[in-house]
Design a protein around this motif. Structure first.
Motif, short mmCIF file in Angstrom:
data_model
loop_
_atom_site.label_atom_id
_atom_site.label_comp_id
_atom_site.label_asym_id
_atom_site.label_seq_id
_atom_site.Cartn_x
_atom_site.Cartn_y
_atom_site.Cartn_z
N TYR A 101 0.81 -1.08 -0.06
CA TYR A 101 -0.06 -0.08 0.03
C TYR A 101 0.90 1.20 0.15
CZ TYR A 101 -3.56 -3.51 1.64
OH TYR A 101 -4.42 -4.54 1.43
N PHE A 105 1.95 5.30 -0.68
CA PHE A 105 1.40 6.63 -0.18
C PHE A 105 2.30 7.82 -0.63
CE2 PHE A 105 -2.10 5.60 2.72
CZ PHE A 105 -1.84 4.37 2.93
N TYR A 122 3.15 11.91 0.21
CA TYR A 122 2.78 13.09 1.19
C TYR A 122 3.78 14.08 0.79
CZ TYR A 122 0.09 10.24 4.30
OH TYR A 122 -0.96 9.44 4.84
N SER A 144 3.19 0.83 3.33
CA SER A 144 2.65 -0.41 4.33
C SER A 144 2.17 -1.69 3.89
CB SER A 144 1.56 0.15 5.27
OG SER A 144 0.65 0.44 4.51
N ASN A 168 1.61 -2.50 11.38
CA ASN A 168 0.61 -1.72 11.00
C ASN A 168 0.99 -0.39 11.26
OD1 ASN A 168 -2.01 -0.85 10.78
ND2 ASN A 168 -2.27 -1.02 12.98
N TYR A 181 5.26 10.89 15.34
CA TYR A 181 6.58 10.92 14.59
C TYR A 181 7.18 11.84 15.00
CZ TYR A 181 3.63 8.37 10.97
OH TYR A 181 2.78 7.64 10.33
N GLN A 240 10.78 13.94 13.74
CA GLN A 240 11.43 14.58 12.53
C GLN A 240 12.58 15.41 12.86
OE1 GLN A 240 9.45 17.26 9.59
NE2 GLN A 240 10.36 15.94 7.79
N LEU A 293 12.26 11.27 9.05
CA LEU A 293 10.66 11.13 9.69
C LEU A 293 10.90 9.73 10.28
CD1 LEU A 293 8.19 12.72 10.28
CD2 LEU A 293 7.16 11.77 7.81
N PHE A 311 8.62 6.94 12.55
CA PHE A 311 7.60 6.76 13.51
C PHE A 311 7.62 6.22 14.84
CE2 PHE A 311 3.64 4.63 14.23
CZ PHE A 311 3.77 3.23 14.90
N GLN A 354 1.66 4.34 17.85
CA GLN A 354 0.54 4.43 17.30
C GLN A 354 -0.57 3.77 18.39
OE1 GLN A 354 -1.13 1.80 14.39
NE2 GLN A 354 -3.20 2.83 14.23
N ALA A 388 0.69 -0.10 17.51
CA ALA A 388 2.19 -0.36 16.95
C ALA A 388 3.08 0.30 17.42
CB ALA A 388 2.24 0.00 15.48
N LEU A 441 11.39 18.02 15.48
CA LEU A 441 9.77 18.31 15.41
C LEU A 441 8.99 17.17 15.54
CD1 LEU A 441 9.13 20.28 11.87
CD2 LEU A 441 8.16 20.81 14.01
N PHE A 496 5.53 15.24 15.48
CA PHE A 496 4.37 15.36 14.73
C PHE A 496 3.34 14.24 14.99
CE2 PHE A 496 4.83 18.30 11.54
CZ PHE A 496 6.16 18.24 10.92
N ALA A 514 -3.57 1.88 9.65
CA ALA A 514 -2.49 2.65 8.93
C ALA A 514 -1.93 2.29 7.49
CB ALA A 514 -0.89 2.35 9.78
N ASP A 515 -2.51 0.75 7.28
CA ASP A 515 -2.09 0.37 6.12
C ASP A 515 -2.99 0.87 4.92
OD1 ASP A 515 -2.94 -3.02 7.02
OD2 ASP A 515 -4.26 -1.02 6.91
N GLU A 523 -5.41 7.03 4.90
CA GLU A 523 -4.24 8.31 4.83
C GLU A 523 -4.37 9.04 6.09
OE1 GLU A 523 -7.04 7.87 2.73
OE2 GLU A 523 -8.07 9.71 2.38
N GLN A 524 -3.19 9.29 6.33
CA GLN A 524 -2.95 10.13 7.86
C GLN A 524 -3.08 11.72 7.48
OE1 GLN A 524 0.33 8.45 10.19
NE2 GLN A 524 0.14 6.26 9.08
N PHE A 581 -1.74 15.13 9.39
CA PHE A 581 -0.91 15.46 10.28
C PHE A 581 -0.97 16.68 10.80
CE2 PHE A 581 2.79 12.61 9.69
CZ PHE A 581 2.35 11.84 8.94
N GLY A 582 -0.66 17.00 12.18
CA GLY A 582 -1.12 18.36 12.80
C GLY A 582 0.21 19.09 12.48
N PRO A 583 0.39 20.32 13.04
CA PRO A 583 1.29 21.25 12.66
C PRO A 583 2.65 21.14 13.13
CG PRO A 583 -0.27 22.17 13.94
CD PRO A 583 -0.58 21.05 13.72
#
Lengths: 114, 114
Positions: A32, A34, A36, A94, A100, B35, B37, B43, B45, B48, B56, B88, B90, B98-99, B102-103, B105-107
């Motif tokens: 899968y 993506f 961004y 993913s 996950n 996350y 960064q 970036l 992970f 979750q 995860a 940073l 996030f 997640a697979d 779509e995610q 993201f915050g600022p």
């Protein structure tokens, strides 16, 4: 193990020209995929995804990406670049058989030259 | 605006201290991701949560912990801070797994450890 490679740290393209940002992946099972985009001092924004179906996926802002299973690639493309497309682009992968969560590439900085 | 909020925007603290970063997911999203960064590590992970449960785990240090509360907001706790924790951070949210989802993201929260 899952991994993503973005072989180019930096891509420069003239405004109006087509652009390509490259991504290759490695997963066990079906991927899968993506894309961004991250603008300066902002969080990542979702552009498009491939889950199943047509290999050509269309996304936001005129971007599209082509899933190529034999080459394990998912390159991001746009027919005509805009200066406002200048940003950091991340590919992520993913799979159902993997962890996950998404694995992100290291990012490619796209600069569109006026 | 992604609908994901993070506070604070900036945080400056000293080595050895402890801080808490807060995230509110998009309305209706059950999954929250954290996350990190940084320039040298890209970036990464961290962790979750899905509907209050850890789902995860990624490259999260033992000095770091997170939780998701019944109202679905999440907090990331960073303790015994080191200079290398400057980055940073996030938060992202998604509707489900997640697979395939779509995610958003915050600022981000920019943490500076001095």
């Amino acid at each position: 193990a899952q991994s993503v490679a973005q072989p180019e740290d930096q891509v420069n393209v003239a405004e109006g020209n087509p652009l390509t940002v490259k991504c290759t992946y490695s997963v066990s099972g079906n991927p899968y995929l993506f894309w961004y985009v991250q603008y300066p001092n902002r969080g990542l924004q979702f552009l498009l995804k491939y889950i199943t179906g047509d290999n050509l996926v269309k996304g936001s802002y005129g971007f599209e990406a082509e899933f190529n299973k034999s080459q394990t690639s998912f390159h991001l493309k746009k027919p005509s670049a805009l200066v406002s497309d200048s940003a950091l682009y991340f590919c992520a992968v993913s799979s159902l058989t993997g962890a996950n969560n998404l694995f992100f590439g290291t990012g490619t900085r796209l600069t569109v030259i006026p | 605006d992604s609908g994901v909020t993070q506070t604070p925007k900036h945080l400056i603290t000293a080595t050895g201290q402890r801080v808490t970063l807060r995230c509110s997911p998009r309305s209706g999203d059950l999954s929250v991701y954290w996350y990190q960064q940084s320039l040298d590590q890209g970036l990464q992970f961290l962790i979750q949560y899905y509907n209050g449960e850890e789902r995860a785990k990624g490259n999260i240090l033992e000095r770091f912990s997170a939780q998701q509360f019944p109202d679905l907001h999440s907090e990331l706790n960073l303790s015994s801070l080191e200079l290398g924790d400057s980055a940073l951070y996030f938060c992202a949210s998604s509707a489900g797994r997640a697979d395939v989802y779509e995610q958003y993201f915050g600022p981000g929260t920019r943490l500076t450890v001095t």
